[in-house]
Design an enzyme around this catalytic site. Structure first.
Site, mmCIF file in Angstrom:
data_model
loop_
_atom_site.group_PDB
_atom_site.id
_atom_site.type_symbol
_atom_site.label_atom_id
_atom_site.label_comp_id
_atom_site.label_asym_id
_atom_site.label_seq_id
_atom_site.Cartn_x
_atom_site.Cartn_y
_atom_site.Cartn_z
ATOM 1 N N CYS A 13 26.020 19.707 18.744
ATOM 2 C CA CYS A 13 27.336 19.693 19.397
ATOM 3 C C CYS A 13 27.304 18.684 20.549
ATOM 4 O O CYS A 13 26.420 18.738 21.412
ATOM 5 C CB CYS A 13 27.657 21.097 19.916
ATOM 6 S SG CYS A 13 29.122 21.186 20.965
ATOM 7 N N ASP A 14 28.256 17.766 20.578
ATOM 8 C CA ASP A 14 28.287 16.728 21.611
ATOM 9 C C ASP A 14 28.396 17.301 23.024
ATOM 10 O O ASP A 14 27.751 16.809 23.956
ATOM 11 C CB ASP A 14 29.439 15.752 21.364
ATOM 12 C CG ASP A 14 29.169 14.834 20.185
ATOM 13 O OD1 ASP A 14 27.992 14.666 19.809
ATOM 14 O OD2 ASP A 14 30.143 14.289 19.631
#
Length: 123
Positions: A13-14
């Protein structure tokens, strides 16, 4: 004073990556718990819910939420059913979840922004 920091999320997840990078840059010791790989238990979610509401903890903007059927979405309004949904589909949880324990007192924050973390850690 004994402080422990645990960052919960998903490794790809960024937003989680940004939070991890920020914590590392601040040289803050923390444990990362990937709840896709390491799992998640009811007790952790209940702890989070003591500090944050379902409206904060459930990510209603993500692809996982959009893929849910109407009955699953409706179940997110009831705490017990929402916990079951988060255990079954952890990607529906807004990320990251930051748990800080200071001498037995817990603090839970959801999401990440630099100003948010600066205020949490008084940097």
């Amino acid at each position: 004073m004994t402080r422990s920091i645990t960052l919960f999320g998903i490794s790809n997840c960024d937003t989680v990556k940004k939070a991890r990078t920020w914590l590392q840059e601040q040289e803050l010791a923390f444990e990362f718990h990937d709840f896709k790989k390491q799992g998640l238990d009811r007790a952790a979610i209940q702890t989070w819910l003591e500090h944050q509401g379902l409206d904060v903890l459930i990510n209603r903007k993500g692809t996982t939420w959009r893929a849910l059927n109407d009955a699953e979405k409706a179940s997110a309004e009831d705490t017990e059913q929402a916990i079951a949904l988060m255990l079954d589909k952890p990607s529906v949880i807004k990320r990251p979840v930051l748990l800080i324990n200071n001498d037995g007192k817990s603090q839970v924050n959801v999401g990440f922004s630099v100003p948010q973390y600066q205020s949490i850690f008084h940097k």
